[in-house]
Design a protein around this motif. Structure first.
Motif, PDB file in Angstrom:
ATOM      1  N   UNK A 172       0.834  -1.209   0.000  1.00 12.16           N
ATOM      2  CA  UNK A 172       0.000   0.000   0.000  1.00 12.16           C
ATOM      3  C   UNK A 172       0.869   1.259   0.000  1.00 12.16           C
ATOM      4  N   UNK A 173       1.959   1.229   0.768  1.00 10.08           N
ATOM      5  CA  UNK A 173       2.884   2.374   0.790  1.00 10.08           C
ATOM      6  C   UNK A 173       3.559   2.562  -0.558  1.00 10.08           C
ATOM      7  N   UNK A 174       3.886   1.465  -1.224  1.00  8.43           N
ATOM      8  CA  UNK A 174       4.503   1.554  -2.543  1.00  8.43           C
ATOM      9  C   UNK A 174       3.517   2.075  -3.589  1.00  8.43           C
ATOM     10  N   UNK A 175       2.225   1.762  -3.395  1.00  9.15           N
ATOM     11  CA  UNK A 175       1.219   2.332  -4.288  1.00  9.15           C
ATOM     12  C   UNK A 175       1.181   3.852  -4.138  1.00  9.15           C
ATOM     13  N   UNK A 176       1.297   4.315  -2.892  1.00 13.16           N
ATOM     14  CA  UNK A 176       1.381   5.760  -2.645  1.00 13.16           C
ATOM     15  C   UNK A 176       2.620   6.345  -3.313  1.00 13.16           C
ATOM     16  N   UNK A 177       3.724   5.613  -3.252  1.00 14.23           N
ATOM     17  CA  UNK A 177       4.975   6.096  -3.868  1.00 14.23           C
ATOM     18  C   UNK A 177       4.836   6.182  -5.379  1.00 14.23           C
ATOM     19  N   UNK A 178       4.243   5.138  -5.991  1.00 11.83           N
ATOM     20  CA  UNK A 178       4.160   5.098  -7.449  1.00 11.83           C
ATOM     21  C   UNK A 178       3.196   6.149  -7.998  1.00 11.83           C
ATOM     22  N   UNK A 179       2.245   6.589  -7.157  1.00 17.61           N
ATOM     23  CA  UNK A 179       1.350   7.680  -7.574  1.00 17.61           C
ATOM     24  C   UNK A 179       1.944   9.050  -7.259  1.00 17.61           C
ATOM     25  N   UNK A 180       3.160   9.060  -6.680  1.00 22.25           N
ATOM     26  CA  UNK A 180       3.915  10.291  -6.369  1.00 22.25           C
ATOM     27  C   UNK A 180       3.199  11.158  -5.334  1.00 22.25           C
ATOM     28  N   UNK A 181       2.397  10.542  -4.468  1.00 18.63           N
ATOM     29  CA  UNK A 181       1.686  11.257  -3.406  1.00 18.63           C
ATOM     30  C   UNK A 181       2.597  11.359  -2.183  1.00 18.63           C
ATOM     31  N   UNK A 182       3.320  12.482  -2.064  1.00 17.51           N
ATOM     32  CA  UNK A 182       4.234  12.720  -0.933  1.00 17.51           C
ATOM     33  C   UNK A 182       5.196  11.552  -0.731  1.00 17.51           C
ATOM     34  N   UNK A 183       5.675  11.006  -1.838  1.00 10.90           N
ATOM     35  CA  UNK A 183       6.554   9.839  -1.730  1.00 10.90           C
ATOM     36  C   UNK A 183       7.902  10.187  -1.103  1.00 10.90           C
ATOM     37  N   UNK A 184       8.302  11.443  -1.226  1.00  8.59           N
ATOM     38  CA  UNK A 184       9.588  11.841  -0.642  1.00  8.59           C
ATOM     39  C   UNK A 184       9.555  11.771   0.883  1.00  8.59           C
ATOM     40  N   UNK A 185       8.368  11.957   1.499  1.00  8.32           N
ATOM     41  CA  UNK A 185       8.274  11.842   2.962  1.00  8.32           C
ATOM     42  C   UNK A 185       8.652  10.439   3.420  1.00  8.32           C
ATOM     43  N   UNK A 186       8.137   9.432   2.709  1.00 11.14           N
ATOM     44  CA  UNK A 186       8.468   8.042   3.054  1.00 11.14           C
ATOM     45  C   UNK A 186       9.959   7.794   2.854  1.00 11.14           C
ATOM     46  N   UNK A 187      10.517   8.363   1.781  1.00 10.47           N
ATOM     47  CA  UNK A 187      11.946   8.180   1.518  1.00 10.47           C
ATOM     48  C   UNK A 187      12.797   8.837   2.606  1.00 10.47           C
TER      49      UNK A 187
END
Length: 285
Positions: A172-187
């Motif tokens: 689910x977190x990777x889905x958020x990353x692939x949609x570019x929804x605040x993915x840098x926060x997770x990184x």
């Protein structure tokens, strides 16, 4: 009667009229979302919805009559079956949920616009053609998600339990990353550690802060590049191929009509030339 109905169905005025009626139906569906306005003008809106339904019924009858002695040909066109289903569904009993279902059916009338506009038909046809190829692209994308999700649990599960505590949460977190929804926060959480970034309001869940700058950066940037850039282009390529196939089918359907028109024109030219030659012979005599 049959020829008259054929002329009606083939006329641009009739097609444009149906398109306008569909647009009005779409507007009425939007108006029904305003409860107070709908209650104040319930009689007018009910009358208009009934009138629109009668127009759609009349459209079905005209198209069926236009087929002459073979009315079943009307149902050989999938778009006609779709139109008939929407009209027929309006007469089905739905019990206590009739209001909600009726609103849904009125909403489906908007989809008749696809049948009214040939370009939209081509787009929908292209999407339907692309489904098999998109399925295989989706399998590749699922494999990519699975590999990165498992790796994410192994690498970041202790540092970032909110996003990578188990396999399903990781996906689910990777889905958020692939949609570019605040993915840098997770990184950044996994680059600098949960106690230094992102866990301010939930510090109790940060039990083992271990940042990995290079590892997290390579992990997330590579996933974004592969998942977003490459696979997005694959989906676009599949849809474009479907568009080309749909366009070629439309052109192939139109070619026989053009050839028949040319043959008719040639025969008429021959008849006119014969008439001219006969007139010349009569004048000479």
């Amino acid at each position: 009667m049959v020829e008259f109905c054929k002329k009606i169905t083939q006329s641009n005025i009739f097609k444009n009229f149906i398109t306008v009626v569909i647009l009005i139906a779409a507007i009425l569906v939007g108006i029904s979302t305003y409860d107070q306005f709908s209650l104040r003008h319930q009689s007018i809106l009910s009358f208009l919805n009934t009138l629109i339904l009668l127009v759609f019924i009349l459209e079905v009858f005209i198209k069926v009559i236009a087929e002459g002695n073979k009315p079943w040909k009307y149902f050989m066109d999938p778009w006609n079956v779709f139109d008939f289903s929407i009209v027929f569904a309006a007469f089905l009993p739905f019990g206590g949920s009739s209001v909600a279902v009726l609103r849904l059916l009125r909403l489906l009338r908007v989809l008749k616009l696809i049948n009214a506009l040939p370009k939209l038909q081509m787009l929908v046809g292209a999407l339907l053609r692309s489904i098999p190829s998109m399925f295989y692209v989706s399998i590749l994308l699922s494999l990519l998600f699975y590999i990165y999700a498992v790796a994410g649990v192994f690498f970041f599960g202790e540092n970032d339990p909110v996003h990578f505590r188990n396999l399903q949460t990781s996906m689910l977190s990777l889905f958020r990353v692939v949609t570019l929804e605040d993915w840098t926060d997770i990184m950044y959480i996994n680059m600098y550690g949960c106690e230094n970034y992102g866990y301010d309001s939930i510090m109790s869940r940060c039990t083992a802060s271990t940042g990995n700058k290079w590892g997290a950066a390579i992990f997330f940037v590579s996933f974004v590049l592969i998942g977003t850039m490459i696979f997005l282009n694959l989906f676009i390529g599949v849809i474009m191929t479907g568009m080309d196939e749909a366009r070629s089918d439309v052109e192939a359907k139109n070619k026989p009509k053009k050839s028949v028109d040319l043959l008719e024109l040639e025969s008429k030219v021959d008849e006119i030339s014969e008439m001219i030659s006969r007139l010349k012979i009569k004048n000479d005599s």
